[in-house]
Scaffold this motif. Sequence first.
Motif, mmCIF file in Angstrom:
data_model
loop_
_atom_site.group_PDB
_atom_site.id
_atom_site.type_symbol
_atom_site.label_atom_id
_atom_site.label_comp_id
_atom_site.label_asym_id
_atom_site.label_seq_id
_atom_site.Cartn_x
_atom_site.Cartn_y
_atom_site.Cartn_z
ATOM 1 N N TYR A 1 5.471 17.425 -14.987
ATOM 2 C CA TYR A 1 4.139 18.037 -15.027
ATOM 3 C C TYR A 1 3.319 17.601 -13.815
ATOM 4 O O TYR A 1 2.664 18.423 -13.157
ATOM 5 C CB TYR A 1 3.430 17.664 -16.315
ATOM 6 C CG TYR A 1 2.074 18.321 -16.471
ATOM 7 C CD1 TYR A 1 1.972 19.628 -16.956
ATOM 8 C CD2 TYR A 1 0.913 17.653 -16.125
ATOM 9 C CE1 TYR A 1 0.735 20.248 -17.083
ATOM 10 C CE2 TYR A 1 -0.331 18.257 -16.243
ATOM 11 C CZ TYR A 1 -0.410 19.553 -16.725
ATOM 12 O OH TYR A 1 -1.651 20.162 -16.843
ATOM 13 N N CYS A 2 3.351 16.308 -13.506
ATOM 14 C CA CYS A 2 2.571 15.797 -12.374
ATOM 15 C C CYS A 2 3.136 16.287 -11.043
ATOM 16 O O CYS A 2 2.377 16.611 -10.118
ATOM 17 C CB CYS A 2 2.544 14.272 -12.415
ATOM 18 S SG CYS A 2 1.594 13.586 -13.789
ATOM 19 N N ILE A 3 4.447 16.349 -10.937
ATOM 20 C CA ILE A 3 5.065 16.863 -9.712
ATOM 21 C C ILE A 3 4.673 18.317 -9.486
ATOM 22 O O ILE A 3 4.253 18.713 -8.390
ATOM 23 C CB ILE A 3 6.604 16.713 -9.780
ATOM 24 C CG1 ILE A 3 6.996 15.232 -9.708
ATOM 25 C CG2 ILE A 3 7.280 17.510 -8.661
ATOM 26 C CD1 ILE A 3 8.437 14.969 -10.084
ATOM 27 N N ASP A 4 4.802 19.140 -10.519
ATOM 28 C CA ASP A 4 4.488 20.559 -10.384
ATOM 29 C C ASP A 4 3.005 20.783 -10.083
ATOM 30 O O ASP A 4 2.645 21.737 -9.394
ATOM 31 C CB ASP A 4 4.875 21.306 -11.658
ATOM 32 C CG ASP A 4 6.384 21.424 -11.826
ATOM 33 O OD1 ASP A 4 7.108 21.260 -10.820
ATOM 34 O OD2 ASP A 4 6.844 21.652 -12.964
ATOM 35 N N ALA A 5 2.155 19.893 -10.597
ATOM 36 C CA ALA A 5 0.719 20.044 -10.354
ATOM 37 C C ALA A 5 0.375 19.846 -8.882
ATOM 38 O O ALA A 5 -0.628 20.392 -8.395
ATOM 39 C CB ALA A 5 -0.063 19.040 -11.199
ATOM 40 N N LEU A 6 1.196 19.097 -8.159
ATOM 41 C CA LEU A 6 0.928 18.830 -6.740
ATOM 42 C C LEU A 6 1.736 19.720 -5.809
ATOM 43 O O LEU A 6 1.626 19.592 -4.593
ATOM 44 C CB LEU A 6 1.228 17.353 -6.437
ATOM 45 C CG LEU A 6 0.386 16.327 -7.215
ATOM 46 C CD1 LEU A 6 0.737 14.915 -6.783
ATOM 47 C CD2 LEU A 6 -1.096 16.592 -7.038
ATOM 48 N N GLY B 1 4.695 13.651 1.678
ATOM 49 C CA GLY B 1 3.397 14.293 1.463
ATOM 50 C C GLY B 1 2.998 14.308 0.001
ATOM 51 O O GLY B 1 1.855 13.994 -0.351
ATOM 52 N N LEU B 2 3.930 14.661 -0.874
ATOM 53 C CA LEU B 2 3.606 14.748 -2.297
ATOM 54 C C LEU B 2 3.280 13.369 -2.881
ATOM 55 O O LEU B 2 2.274 13.199 -3.594
ATOM 56 C CB LEU B 2 4.759 15.383 -3.060
ATOM 57 C CG LEU B 2 4.471 15.722 -4.534
ATOM 58 C CD1 LEU B 2 5.173 17.011 -4.943
ATOM 59 C CD2 LEU B 2 4.899 14.596 -5.460
ATOM 60 N N LEU B 3 4.099 12.359 -2.569
ATOM 61 C CA LEU B 3 3.874 11.040 -3.161
ATOM 62 C C LEU B 3 2.640 10.361 -2.578
ATOM 63 O O LEU B 3 1.951 9.614 -3.288
ATOM 64 C CB LEU B 3 5.116 10.166 -2.970
ATOM 65 C CG LEU B 3 6.365 10.619 -3.743
ATOM 66 C CD1 LEU B 3 7.506 9.631 -3.538
ATOM 67 C CD2 LEU B 3 6.077 10.780 -5.231
ATOM 68 N N ARG B 4 2.350 10.590 -1.300
ATOM 69 C CA ARG B 4 1.129 10.001 -0.731
ATOM 70 C C ARG B 4 -0.115 10.650 -1.345
ATOM 71 O O ARG B 4 -1.131 9.980 -1.584
ATOM 72 C CB ARG B 4 1.128 10.145 0.792
ATOM 73 C CG ARG B 4 2.089 9.186 1.464
ATOM 74 C CD ARG B 4 1.899 9.133 2.969
ATOM 75 N NE ARG B 4 2.802 8.175 3.572
ATOM 76 C CZ ARG B 4 2.583 6.864 3.639
ATOM 77 N NH1 ARG B 4 1.465 6.367 3.107
ATOM 78 N NH2 ARG B 4 3.447 6.060 4.215
ATOM 79 N N THR B 5 -0.042 11.933 -1.605
ATOM 80 C CA THR B 5 -1.147 12.596 -2.298
ATOM 81 C C THR B 5 -1.344 11.995 -3.686
ATOM 82 O O THR B 5 -2.466 11.724 -4.124
ATOM 83 C CB THR B 5 -0.880 14.102 -2.410
ATOM 84 O OG1 THR B 5 -0.769 14.665 -1.107
ATOM 85 C CG2 THR B 5 -2.001 14.803 -3.172
ATOM 86 N N ALA C 1 -4.751 7.546 -18.323
ATOM 87 C CA ALA C 1 -5.722 7.621 -17.242
ATOM 88 C C ALA C 1 -5.046 7.962 -15.921
ATOM 89 O O ALA C 1 -5.566 8.755 -15.127
ATOM 90 C CB ALA C 1 -6.469 6.291 -17.134
ATOM 91 N N ARG C 2 -3.896 7.385 -15.674
ATOM 92 C CA ARG C 2 -3.180 7.676 -14.433
ATOM 93 C C ARG C 2 -2.716 9.125 -14.393
ATOM 94 O O ARG C 2 -2.793 9.789 -13.353
ATOM 95 C CB ARG C 2 -1.983 6.730 -14.302
ATOM 96 C CG ARG C 2 -2.372 5.294 -13.989
ATOM 97 C CD ARG C 2 -1.168 4.373 -14.031
ATOM 98 N NE ARG C 2 -1.500 3.040 -13.565
ATOM 99 C CZ ARG C 2 -0.679 2.001 -13.615
ATOM 100 N NH1 ARG C 2 0.536 2.150 -14.121
ATOM 101 N NH2 ARG C 2 -1.049 0.818 -13.167
ATOM 102 N N ILE C 3 -2.205 9.611 -15.510
ATOM 103 C CA ILE C 3 -1.765 11.010 -15.560
ATOM 104 C C ILE C 3 -2.930 11.943 -15.273
ATOM 105 O O ILE C 3 -2.822 12.886 -14.485
ATOM 106 C CB ILE C 3 -1.144 11.323 -16.937
ATOM 107 C CG1 ILE C 3 0.118 10.487 -17.150
ATOM 108 C CG2 ILE C 3 -0.818 12.817 -17.059
ATOM 109 C CD1 ILE C 3 0.563 10.422 -18.605
ATOM 110 N N ALA C 4 -4.072 11.678 -15.915
ATOM 111 C CA ALA C 4 -5.246 12.524 -15.732
ATOM 112 C C ALA C 4 -5.790 12.449 -14.312
ATOM 113 O O ALA C 4 -6.408 13.404 -13.818
ATOM 114 C CB ALA C 4 -6.329 12.123 -16.733
ATOM 115 N N ALA C 5 -5.593 11.315 -13.634
ATOM 116 C CA ALA C 5 -6.044 11.190 -12.255
ATOM 117 C C ALA C 5 -5.218 12.050 -11.314
ATOM 118 O O ALA C 5 -5.710 12.528 -10.290
ATOM 119 C CB ALA C 5 -5.978 9.726 -11.822
ATOM 120 N N VAL C 6 -3.957 12.269 -11.662
ATOM 121 C CA VAL C 6 -3.060 13.051 -10.811
ATOM 122 C C VAL C 6 -3.207 14.544 -11.065
ATOM 123 O O VAL C 6 -3.185 15.357 -10.131
ATOM 124 C CB VAL C 6 -1.598 12.616 -11.042
ATOM 125 C CG1 VAL C 6 -0.616 13.560 -10.357
ATOM 126 C CG2 VAL C 6 -1.398 11.190 -10.559
#
Length: 419
Positions: A13-18, A70-74, A103-108
């Motif tokens: 989910y977090c990967i696809d969001a970025l 790029g994705l992980l630095r973002t 909280a971390r998930i929501a930040a991403v």
Amino acid sequence: VSGVTEKQVTLDYCIDALCRTDEKPGARMRMILRIGTYQLLFLDRIPQHAAVAETVALGKSPGERAFINGLLRTMARKLSAGAVKAAADAPFGAHKKNALAAARIAAVADLPKDPTARLGVLYAFPAAVVRLFEENLGERAAEALSALASLPPTTVCINTLRLDVPEALARLHKAGIAAEKCPDAPRGILILQNIAYASIEAALGAGNFFVQDEASQLAVTALAPRAGETGADVCACPGSKSFHAALLMENRGQIFSSDLHESKLSLIQSGAEKLGADILKISARDARDARPELAGKCDFVICDVPCSGLGVLAKKPDIRHRCALLPEELAPLGYEILCAAAKNLRPGGRLLYSTCTLTKLENEQNYYKFLDSHADFSPLDFTVGGVRSRGGCVTLLPNGTRDGFFFGLIVRGEQYEQN
């Protein structure tokens, strides 16, 4: 590997969001990104720059490495302390140990608005599994999923043939191991820190304990095997319920412990030898086939049937990706085993029917279906610790220290009185 397997839903989910819609990664790239994302979201000892650099190095070409970087630095920027602190103030559920992860998930990424999808992302469960919890537990589904999102502490059962619980606790504390007595299981101790099995064994002594979750201990305690009785455990591997029954019987009597897979019987044999429990008669048997030599002769039967395992998803992260379809397949098997196992009981004998899952199809429906179709059997109510049955059975939700579990007692013919 275990962490990426467990948190795959959240990681994707977090990967696809970025990612932009036109740049969704393929299978190999997605696995690389999952490894890096897991380290950023769920591990605390690895510096962000190290997690990013090591993951980037897995790319095969300059283009791949640039994309991963790029994705992980973002993601790392979004996980700044300020963003996480702000997110931590939002209501993500009552289970405190999941608050930082939420909280971390929501930040991403923005969390899904759909309640089912939101629970899936927060606690890393496929939507089909979340729906299964919602259908069976209603408003308590979120509570159970939250408890299953983190690994519970190790629970051991003390071998009371050799050692009592107060002395076991004293030995653990002397060795500097944080531990406390289980709330309801009289022979259970919770190990309250992440520690190697060998360290526990060094403190308590080899053969003075075995690993068994509190819920499983409660089930055998409710069954109350007695010294000198004859019993059967029809799906016995890896053997903890047979071992616990032997303790309650003071190693006097006999227990016919069997399992379908002969290759697993060494687990029971070696465990029994280590504990000094020599009343187990171990054999390979298909639990669907009644044993003529035991028909009507057993004082008790343990019938812990194969199930979808929803109550142990915290300990078995791989099955969360395939367990949603299992209840329909395994409920009929559980019922068939229950019917065969019940033939072993003498009049007045009692049977324990149990699973480590939380679906009504595999649990209550099988339990009451059997009672409705077998007039000479009745439910047997029980109280063990703070757990009390209703109609002969109880469902225990996972609570962060014990598994989700269902068990019920059945008595044949004349009423059986417990001590």
